[in-house]
Design an enzyme around this catalytic site. Structure first.
Site, PDB file in Angstrom:
ATOM      1  N   ASP A 177     -26.314 -11.576 -10.491  1.00 18.21           N
ATOM      2  CA  ASP A 177     -25.242 -12.454 -10.031  1.00 18.21           C
ATOM      3  C   ASP A 177     -24.982 -12.225  -8.543  1.00 18.21           C
ATOM      4  OD1 ASP A 177     -24.670 -13.195 -12.814  1.00 18.21           O
ATOM      5  OD2 ASP A 177     -23.808 -11.180 -12.973  1.00 18.21           O
ATOM      6  N   ASP A 205     -19.558 -13.433 -12.066  1.00 19.78           N
ATOM      7  CA  ASP A 205     -19.622 -13.088 -13.486  1.00 19.78           C
ATOM      8  C   ASP A 205     -18.579 -12.023 -13.799  1.00 19.78           C
ATOM      9  OD1 ASP A 205     -20.265 -12.496 -16.093  1.00 19.78           O
ATOM     10  OD2 ASP A 205     -22.403 -12.224 -15.733  1.00 19.78           O
ATOM     11  N   LYS A 241     -18.519 -17.654 -14.050  1.00 18.09           N
ATOM     12  CA  LYS A 241     -18.513 -17.233 -15.455  1.00 18.09           C
ATOM     13  C   LYS A 241     -17.315 -16.306 -15.643  1.00 18.09           C
ATOM     14  CE  LYS A 241     -22.368 -16.106 -17.603  1.00 18.09           C
ATOM     15  NZ  LYS A 241     -23.566 -15.274 -17.918  1.00 18.09           N
TER      16      LYS A 241
END
Length: 370
Positions: A177, A205, A241
Site C-alpha cells: 500500500d 489501508d 480501504k
C-alpha cells in the site's frame, strides 16, 4: 596552551568538521552526517533533543536503520535533510525482507527525506507516540511504503507524503500500500496532504487497526493496476480501504479524492462502524466510487462520477445526504479531467500541487483539490 583553551579549540574544530556537538544540560546534540556509517550511528545513538541533519546524496545502508530512543514532547529527536538539500536513503543493498527505517520510539520529527528501493516496507513506525513525518517520500519498495503499526500508536501525524510504485512480488501485489495503518490501536493519528499512487495494492489501508484514524486533503490514484507484468497479480486497488479483520471503527475522511484506482474509490472493507466520509470525490475508479454495504457510515456532500460499477453501494444503515446520488442533488461539471498536473512538484510549503483537475468551484459538494 591551557587545558580550557585546548578544549575550546577542540569543540570549534569538531563543529567545523560537521561532527556531533556533545549534549550538555543546556544544549542537546546536533549531528551533521555525510556517510552511511555516520547516519546509522546517529540514528542508533540519538537521545531526546538530538538533531540529525543529513547532507545531500544517496545513502546505502546494509542493515535496517533503527532506534528505540524516545524524544519528549518538548525535546523531540529530529531527523531531516540539511537545509534544502536532496537526500535519498536507498535500500538496494539491504538483505531480502529488510526495511530501510524502523522506529520503535516516541516524539521524533522526520522530514524532507526519500526512502527508496526497499526490499520490504520502506518505513515502519511501531507503537510510536507523537511522531511527525513531513515531506517524505517512500517509493518503489517491496511492500507498503509507510506503515504505522502496533498497539500504543498514538498522536502521529503523516503530512505531505508521496508514496508510490510499491509492489510486493512475493504476494503478487496483494500487500503493498501507499500508507498502511494496520494491526494495532491508538487514537489521534492523522494523514494529511498525502499523494498515494501506482501502488500494487491500496492507496491507504486500515486493515485490523481498531482505533479511528483521520485522513484529510489526500489524493489516492492509479493503485491496484498490474504495472509489473505479474501473471498472478492480486492487488486490490482500493483508493481508501477503511477496515478489515472484524474491527468496528469510525474512521474519518475529509476533502480527499480517489481516481483511476482498479477497485473501489472508498470502501468500508467489512468495517461495520460509523465511518465518516465528507466532501470527497471518486472519479473513474474500476468498481464503485463508494462501497459501504454493511457499515453505519455517514456519507455527506460526496461526488461520484464515471466509476465502473456505480456511484455507490450502500446498505440500509448508511446515512446519505448531500451526495450527488441523493435525490435533488445535481452533479457539477469538472473544470478539467486531465490529471497530468497532479504529478507536478509540490508547492514550496510541501502541500499538494495546484491543479484544476476534478475541481468544480462548488462550495457544497466534492473535494476542493486545492
Amino acid at each position: 596552551m591551557s587545558r580550557r583553551t585546548a578544549l575550546a579549540l577542540g569543540a570549534t574544530l569538531a563543529l567545523g568538521a560537521g561532527l556531533a556537538v556533545l549534549p550538555t544540560q543546556a544544549q542537546a546534540a546536533t549531528v551533521v552526517v555525510s556517510t552511511t556509517a555516520d547516519l546509522t550511528s546517529a540514528i542508533k545513538n540519538a537521545t531526546a533533543g538530538t538533531v540529525i541533519q543529513v547532507r545531500a546524496g544517496t545513502y546505502y545502508p546494509t542493515a535496517t536503520l533503527q532506534s528505540t530512543a524516545n524524544g519528549t514532547s518538548s525535546s523531540p529527536v529530529t531527523l531531516q535533510a540539511y537545509g534544502s538539500e536532496t537526500v535519498k536513503i536507498d535500500g538496494s543493498s539491504l538483505p531480502a525482507g529488510d526495511w530501510i527505517f524502523k522506529l520503535t520510539a516516541d516524539y521524533w520529527n522526520v522530514s524532507n527525506l526519500t526512502f527508496q528501493n526497499s526490499p520490504d516496507s520502506a518505513v515502519v513506525c511501531q507503537s510510536c507516540t507523537g511522531t511527525n513525518w513531513n515531506n517524505i517520500k517512500t517509493i518503489n519498495g517491496g511492500d507498503s511504503g509507510f506503515t504505522l503499526t502496533g498497539d500504543g500508536t498514538v498522536n502521529n501525524t503523516v503530512k505531505n507524503i508521496d508514496s508510490y510504485g510499491n509492489y510486493d512480488a512475493a504476494g503478487h501485489g496483494e500487500n503493498a500500500d501507499g500508507v498502511a495503518v494496520k494491526f494495532g490501536s491508538g487514537t489521534g493519528n492523522l494523514i494529511t496532504g498525502a499523494r498515494l499512487y501506482n501502488n500494487s495494492d491500496d492507496g491507504i489501508d486500515f486493515w485490523s487497526f481498531s482505533s479511528p484514524v483521520t485522513v484529510e486533503h489526500t489524493w489516492s490514484f492509479g493503485n491496484g493496476k498490474n504495472r509489473w507484468g505479474d501473471s498472478a497479480f492480486a492487488g486490490d486497488g482500493n483508493g481508501y480501504k477503511l477496515g478489515g479483520d472484524g474491527e468496528v471503527v469510525a474512521h474519518v475522511v475529509n476533502n480527499s479524492a480517489a481516481w483511476d484506482d482498479a477497485g473501489n474509490g472508498f470502501t468500508e472493507n467489512s468495517n461495520t462502524g460509523s465511518i465518516v466520509i465528507n466532501r470527497t470525490t471518486a472519479y473513474a475508479n474500476g468498481k464503485y466510487g463508494y462501497y459501504f454495504a454493511t457499515s453505519s457510515a455517514k456519507l455527506g456532500k460526496n461526488l461520484a462520477v464515471g466509476n465502473g460499477s456505480a456511484a455507490v453501494s450502500k446498505g440500509s444503515s448508511v446515512t446519505s445526504s448531500g451526495n450527488n446520488w441523493d435525490s435533488g442533488i445535481s452533479t457539477p461539471s469538472f473544470v478539467s479531467t486531465d490529471a497530468s498536473t497532479t504529478y507536478n512538484s509540490r508547492k514550496s510549503d510541501g502541500s499538494l500541487p495546484a491543479t484544476t483537475f476534478l475541481t468544480t468551484g462548488s462550495t457544497t459538494i466534492g473535494a476542493t483539490m486545492n
